[in-house]
Design an enzyme around this catalytic site. Sequence first.
Site, PDB file in Angstrom:
ATOM      1  CE  LYS A  99     -39.844   3.876 -21.830  1.00 39.84           C
ATOM      2  NZ  LYS A  99     -39.329   5.178 -22.297  1.00 39.84           N
ATOM      3  CB  CYS A 152     -22.105   5.945 -20.609  1.00 40.04           C
ATOM      4  SG  CYS A 152     -21.755   4.800 -21.954  1.00 40.04           S
ATOM      5  CB  CYS A 178     -13.855   6.673 -21.508  1.00 40.25           C
ATOM      6  SG  CYS A 178     -15.175   6.358 -22.720  1.00 40.25           S
ATOM      7  CB  CYS A 192     -16.324   5.987 -16.649  1.00 34.66           C
ATOM      8  SG  CYS A 192     -17.442   4.602 -16.341  1.00 34.66           S
ATOM      9  CB  CYS A 228     -16.235  -0.156 -19.917  1.00 34.78           C
ATOM     10  SG  CYS A 228     -17.268   0.367 -21.302  1.00 34.78           S
TER      11      CYS A 228
END
Length: 411
Positions: free
Chosen positions: A284, A355, A364, A367, A375
């Site tokens: 990463k 999130c 949520c 969003c 989702c």
Amino acid sequence: MPSRPTVASPPRRITRASLARFKYGSGGGDSSSTKENSTPPPLAPPCTDIEDAIPSTSTATRKRKRAALLETTSSSSKSSSRRAIKTEIKTEEVVAETTKMINKVAAASSGEIGGSKRQRKPARKTVDADTGETKVSAPSDWEEMYDAVKAMRQAGGIAANAAVDTMGCERLALADASPRDRRFQTLVALMLSSQTKDTTNAVAMRRLQTELPAHAPGAAPGLNLKNVLAADAALINQLIWVVGFHNNKTKYLKQAAEILRDRWAGDIPDTIEGLVALPGVGPKMAHLCLSAAWDRTEGIGVDVHVHRITNLWGWHGPKPTKTPEETRLALQAWLPRDRWREINWLLVGLGQTVCAPVAASRRCGECELGLRGLCRAAERKKVVEGRRVRESAAVEASVKVEDGLEMSSSE
């Protein structure tokens, strides 16, 4: 027998009717007692009084004013009634339209569109019938989800102004440093960022950039390779103590600085293989460093946010990927290459603002993915409440617009 006391009669009320008998008739005559007590002959035409001769203008004016007032009130009442009815009709239309939209979104959330179940398919392997080659198909709706997240991350969006936007590793290198020193500072920021928040990492980097002493008299202090090589490990550990695992990271910094001096001519590696060979640097960090320091993107930098969120969305199939490296390989199998660098910035910011890792802290109901039914991990209770709030706001806004139009038209 004593006589009764004389009681004086009350004074007689004098009215116009009682005085009428004293008027003269048409033929004249005197006013004797006999004529006084007799019934006067009928008068033709009756004589009028001075008060009768002057018309009562005040009464007529009052009547006209009252009639005009009643007419104005009636007109105003009718206009207000028409406006109220029109506004009520418009409000009902808005409510019906909004309810229709909410029901459509709810159907999308439950997987029902056009009476059929909406199938969310994860990334999957398919075989080309003509060539026999195996390829990975992208998850369904991934582009719509990607664009929705991108919109939320823009200025004014719910996921804007995340910590990564100002304190991400690629933004911590000093702008006035030399290109080589900026690349080295980017590498150090990435090495310190493991298991550490961006805000905390920025504090440690700032201390290294301002408090690390010069390696020789007359040299510039601050964060560069020579100063790290000359500095005592205890001092470096003290400057970065706020980050996670600072003892190990101090050791990795000293070892990596020696490798850069001996094998890379004082610069950082420009390949993934060279970067991952440094102590404390994983895939990463290597991919992020190559993109930020050398402006070359050869892979996706997958941190905990990218790994966690893509699994919440179900992009990798019914069985979630177990490690960030596994997630990176799964994403690179189907995600277009021009999105490889951007996706890290998008999902890290989304994870920091909307999130969250803890389910109870996720937003949520605000969003777009949850409100649109995209989702699968969205908490239903929060989504229902968010839709209700959005519906109420839409109705109120529409009523205000209608009232403004009515007022302007009446003027």
